[in-house]
Design an enzyme around this catalytic site. Structure first.
Site, PDB file in Angstrom:
ATOM      1  N   ARG A  29       0.817  -1.222   0.000  1.00 26.69           N
ATOM      2  CA  ARG A  29       0.000   0.000   0.000  1.00 26.69           C
ATOM      3  C   ARG A  29       0.847   1.267   0.000  1.00 26.69           C
ATOM      4  NH1 ARG A  29      -2.892  -3.912   1.782  1.00 26.69           N
ATOM      5  NH2 ARG A  29      -5.171  -3.878   2.011  1.00 26.69           N
ATOM      6  N   ASP A  51       6.730 -10.959  -3.294  1.00 23.50           N
ATOM      7  CA  ASP A  51       5.518 -10.223  -3.680  1.00 23.50           C
ATOM      8  C   ASP A  51       5.698  -8.711  -3.659  1.00 23.50           C
ATOM      9  OD1 ASP A  51       4.434 -12.711  -3.835  1.00 23.50           O
ATOM     10  OD2 ASP A  51       2.688 -12.281  -2.571  1.00 23.50           O
ATOM     11  N   ASN A  94       2.178 -14.968  -8.127  1.00 20.41           N
ATOM     12  CA  ASN A  94       0.939 -15.333  -7.435  1.00 20.41           C
ATOM     13  C   ASN A  94       0.642 -14.333  -6.319  1.00 20.41           C
ATOM     14  OD1 ASN A  94      -1.347 -16.687  -6.709  1.00 20.41           O
ATOM     15  ND2 ASN A  94      -0.297 -18.438  -5.770  1.00 20.41           N
ATOM     16  N   SER A 170     -13.024 -11.178  -2.260  1.00 25.76           N
ATOM     17  CA  SER A 170     -11.788 -10.498  -1.849  1.00 25.76           C
ATOM     18  C   SER A 170     -12.067  -9.046  -1.491  1.00 25.76           C
ATOM     19  CB  SER A 170     -10.775 -10.550  -3.002  1.00 25.76           C
ATOM     20  OG  SER A 170      -9.629  -9.807  -2.679  1.00 25.76           O
ATOM     21  N   ASP A 313      -5.968 -15.087   6.535  1.00 27.71           N
ATOM     22  CA  ASP A 313      -4.596 -15.605   6.511  1.00 27.71           C
ATOM     23  C   ASP A 313      -4.208 -16.301   7.815  1.00 27.71           C
ATOM     24  OD1 ASP A 313      -4.629 -14.425   4.061  1.00 27.71           O
ATOM     25  OD2 ASP A 313      -3.122 -12.892   4.494  1.00 27.71           O
ATOM     26  N   LYS A 340      -7.110 -18.530  -2.403  1.00 27.45           N
ATOM     27  CA  LYS A 340      -5.783 -18.019  -2.021  1.00 27.45           C
ATOM     28  C   LYS A 340      -4.673 -18.695  -2.842  1.00 27.45           C
ATOM     29  CE  LYS A 340      -7.603 -15.444   1.204  1.00 27.45           C
ATOM     30  NZ  LYS A 340      -7.650 -13.994   1.024  1.00 27.45           N
ATOM     31  N   GLU A 341      -3.443 -18.689  -2.327  1.00 31.46           N
ATOM     32  CA  GLU A 341      -2.306 -19.247  -3.050  1.00 31.46           C
ATOM     33  C   GLU A 341      -2.595 -20.669  -3.503  1.00 31.46           C
ATOM     34  OE1 GLU A 341      -2.284 -17.003  -0.871  1.00 31.46           O
ATOM     35  OE2 GLU A 341      -0.342 -16.009  -0.618  1.00 31.46           O
ATOM     36  N   ARG A 344      -6.932 -23.263   0.355  1.00 34.45           N
ATOM     37  CA  ARG A 344      -6.409 -23.489   1.716  1.00 34.45           C
ATOM     38  C   ARG A 344      -7.330 -24.309   2.589  1.00 34.45           C
ATOM     39  NH1 ARG A 344      -3.760 -17.607   2.814  1.00 34.45           N
ATOM     40  NH2 ARG A 344      -1.807 -18.015   1.701  1.00 34.45           N
ATOM     41  N   HIS A 385       3.209 -20.285   0.952  1.00 31.63           N
ATOM     42  CA  HIS A 385       4.062 -19.901   2.088  1.00 31.63           C
ATOM     43  C   HIS A 385       3.402 -20.189   3.433  1.00 31.63           C
ATOM     44  CE1 HIS A 385       2.144 -15.601   2.066  1.00 31.63           C
ATOM     45  NE2 HIS A 385       1.398 -16.422   1.387  1.00 31.63           N
ATOM     46  N   ARG A 386       2.086 -19.921   3.525  1.00 28.14           N
ATOM     47  CA  ARG A 386       1.442 -20.093   4.838  1.00 28.14           C
ATOM     48  C   ARG A 386       1.344 -21.571   5.226  1.00 28.14           C
ATOM     49  NH1 ARG A 386       1.231 -15.205   6.198  1.00 28.14           N
ATOM     50  NH2 ARG A 386       0.556 -13.629   4.740  1.00 28.14           N
ATOM     51  N   LYS A 411       7.685 -15.842  -0.704  1.00 26.48           N
ATOM     52  CA  LYS A 411       6.575 -14.965  -1.094  1.00 26.48           C
ATOM     53  C   LYS A 411       6.391 -13.806  -0.109  1.00 26.48           C
ATOM     54  CE  LYS A 411       1.835 -15.306  -2.785  1.00 26.48           C
ATOM     55  NZ  LYS A 411       1.041 -14.253  -2.183  1.00 26.48           N
TER      56      LYS A 411
HETATM   57  O1  S3P Z   1      -5.247  -6.393   1.152  1.00 29.38           O
HETATM   58  C1  S3P Z   1      -4.379  -7.156   1.602  1.00 29.38           C
HETATM   59  O2  S3P Z   1      -3.224  -6.762   1.874  1.00 29.38           O
HETATM   60  C2  S3P Z   1      -4.739  -8.573   1.816  1.00 29.38           C
HETATM   61  C3  S3P Z   1      -6.063  -8.957   1.870  1.00 29.38           C
HETATM   62  C4  S3P Z   1      -6.498 -10.352   2.125  1.00 29.38           C
HETATM   63  O3  S3P Z   1      -7.023 -10.878   0.919  1.00 29.38           O
HETATM   64  P1  S3P Z   1      -8.605 -10.973   0.590  1.00 29.38           P
HETATM   65  O4  S3P Z   1      -9.206  -9.639   0.754  1.00 29.38           O
HETATM   66  O5  S3P Z   1      -8.604 -11.413  -0.845  1.00 29.38           O
HETATM   67  O6  S3P Z   1      -9.173 -12.003   1.531  1.00 29.38           O
HETATM   68  C5  S3P Z   1      -5.343 -11.236   2.591  1.00 29.38           C
HETATM   69  O7  S3P Z   1      -5.697 -12.588   2.459  1.00 29.38           O
HETATM   70  C6  S3P Z   1      -4.066 -10.970   1.811  1.00 29.38           C
HETATM   71  O8  S3P Z   1      -3.007 -11.767   2.254  1.00 29.38           O
HETATM   72  C7  S3P Z   1      -3.637  -9.534   1.980  1.00 29.38           C
HETATM   73  C1  PEP Z   2      -3.414 -14.523   0.419  1.00 28.76           C
HETATM   74  C2  PEP Z   2      -2.209 -14.000   0.570  1.00 28.76           C
HETATM   75  O1  PEP Z   2      -1.620 -13.107  -0.262  1.00 28.76           O
HETATM   76  P1  PEP Z   2      -2.057 -12.556  -1.683  1.00 28.76           P
HETATM   77  O2  PEP Z   2      -3.548 -12.493  -1.746  1.00 28.76           O
HETATM   78  O3  PEP Z   2      -1.411 -11.223  -1.777  1.00 28.76           O
HETATM   79  O4  PEP Z   2      -1.514 -13.502  -2.736  1.00 28.76           O
HETATM   80  C3  PEP Z   2      -1.397 -14.339   1.774  1.00 28.76           C
HETATM   81  O5  PEP Z   2      -0.352 -13.698   1.974  1.00 28.76           O
HETATM   82  O6  PEP Z   2      -1.774 -15.246   2.528  1.00 28.76           O
END
Ligand code: S3P
Ligand code: PEP
Length: 425
Positions: A29, A51, A94, A170, A313, A340-341, A344, A385-386, A411
């Site tokens: 951000r 990332d 990713n 999201s 997360d 997610k990645e 999950r 990664h998680r 990541k």
């Molecule tokens: O805005 C962010 O920095 C994030 C929002 C979340 O995603 P979602 O909004 O898709 O759940 C989270 O899972 C991701 O790791 C980071």
């Molecule tokens: C979901 C994740 O990241 P992103 O959405 O940025 O790939 C994460 O870091 O668990």
């Protein structure tokens, strides 16, 4: 060539203090806010991981100078909300945050840009954001017409206006729109029609807007208005440590009954994943915080019933801890973990069950029978990664846990295993 594996040694960490790299969410951000500001900004304490470096490189491709000093300081030369766009493909692997935030930001581009990712990113949804951009005349399309990357965005209107968007998959769509809105002529008037999930991340975005001098109005979780023609304030910004990545160390204390402190974190932070600490307290841990950071001491763990829609997360971390708690835990409202990645919900259930656990996916919830005798196993990490980090925590309690493809931690936390070595004794 032998495949890389990491074998965890069981150990109870006692009075260990660790330092965690900067927040991934804040780094993305702040780099974007600095890129949209007028003039140079220095962002310190940046996370330097796969990332966040992709976001930095993408901004360069879009026409912004980003100088990486390599020590967490990045100097960004903002162009007052002007963005060139690029005819080269912007590759975001990713990184969902990079893809969703930058897809919105690329809408400011003078020419259209193509944003793409790896095979998994090409399955992660973006259609609701593309639709929203289209509502205000910003060209935005998925090349494969699946609503997923690769996407072509920008090179059209910069007027802005009113739009509605579904954010049940999201919150990142909304964060992206909020970040670019001040640079449009009329800003954006946003109505959220479904969701939002992961609400604290939206609050983090609003916090950055506020810090950078951007005016906005919010009514509950579903109405947002950002007036147009505003300029982000350039300046010096500091990134705090990553609360999500701190969770593995808090969990290390929880599952072993030991104690671990994470430096530099405060309970006042807007990072929603610190909410996991309240869940750990309910489960029997003791949490303390002070000037040196936040500490967790494990106790005798009991099951929990908790809505984790705002903390996606943290679900893999909590699932591992719940496997060691007495009773059945219910982790609710986490359908978005499928996007997610990896999926999950399925990955966490499969791998805990591989260790002899009993985990079920029931609708959009996870049910975990805790306290069963678990055994070691070779854990598939699904390039997530998680998964690698949370199952390392399980290995502190159960002998013979072996993590496949440990390098996937790059990541978000490239030196995870160096820091983890401290809790492994
Ligand atoms: O805005 C962010 O920095 C994030 C929002 C979340 O995603 P979602 O909004 O898709 O759940 C989270 O899972 C991701 O790791 C980071
Ligand atoms: C979901 C994740 O990241 P992103 O959405 O940025 O790939 C994460 O870091 O668990």
């Amino acid at each position: 060539m032998s495949e890389a594996l990491f074998e965890v040694r069981p150990h109870r960490p006692e009075n260990i203090t660790v330092r965690i790299p900067g927040s991934k969410s804040y780094t993305h951000r702040l780099l974007i806010a600095a890129a949209l500001a007028d003039g140079p900004s220095e962002v310190s304490g940046c996370l330097r991981s796969e990332d966040t470096l992709l976001t930095a490189e993408a901004l360069r491709q879009l026409g912004i100078s980003v100088k990486d000093h390599g020590d967490g300081r990045m100097v960004v030369e903002g162009k007052g909300g002007r963005l060139e766009g690029t005819s080269d493909v912007v590759f975001l692997a990713n990184s969902g945050t990079s893809m969703r935030l930058l897809s919105a930001v690329a809408g400011l581009g003078e020419k259209a840009s193509t944003l793409d990712g790896n095979a998994r990113m090409r399955q992660r949804p973006l259609g609701d954001l593309l639709d929203a951009l289209g509502q205000v005349g910003i060209p935005a399309r998925s090349i494969s017409e699946t609503g997923c990357p690769p996407v072509v965005i920008g090179g059209g209107s910069r007027r802005g206006g009113a739009l509605s968007i579904a954010c049940h998959l999201s919150s990142q769509y909304l964060s992206g729109l909020l970040l670019m809105a001040p640079c449009l002529e009329q800003g954006l008037d946003i109505t959220v029609t479904r969701g939002p999930v992961s609400r604290p991340y939206i609050m983090m975005t609003l916090e950055i807007l506020k810090k950078a001098g951007i005016l906005f109005f919010r009514e509950g979780d579903t109405r947002y208005r950002v007036p147009g023609g505003q300029t982000y304030r350039a300046g010096n910004y500091q990134v705090e440590p990553d609360a999500s990545n701190a969770s593995y160390f808090f969990a290390a204390a929880a599952v072993t009954g030991g104690s671990v402190c994470v430096e530099g974190l405060s309970l006042d932070s807007a990072q929603g994943d610190l909410g996991l600490l309240g869940v750990f307290e309910k489960m029997g841990c003791t949490v303390t915080s002070g000037s040196s950071g936040i500490c967790v001491r494990g106790g005798s763990l009991r099951a929990v019933d908790v809505d984790m829609g705002d903390m996606p997360d943290m679900v893999p971390t909590l699932a591992v801890v719940a496997a060691f708690a007495q009773g059945t835990s219910y982790i609710r409202n986490v359908a978005h973990l499928r996007e997610k990645e990896c999926d999950r919900l399925s990955a966490v259930a499969t791998e805990l069950n591989r260790m002899g656990g009993s985990v079920r996916i029931v609708g959009d919830d996870l049910e975990i029978d805790g306290g069963l005798p678990l055994h070691g196993a070779r854990i598939h990490t699904y390039d997530d990664h998680r998964m690698a980090m949370c199952f390392s925590v399980a290995g502190l309690r159960v002998p013979g846990v072996v993590i496949e493809n440990p390098a996937c931690v790059a990541k978000s936390f490239p030196n995870f295993f160096d820091v983890f070595a401290k809790v492994m004794g």
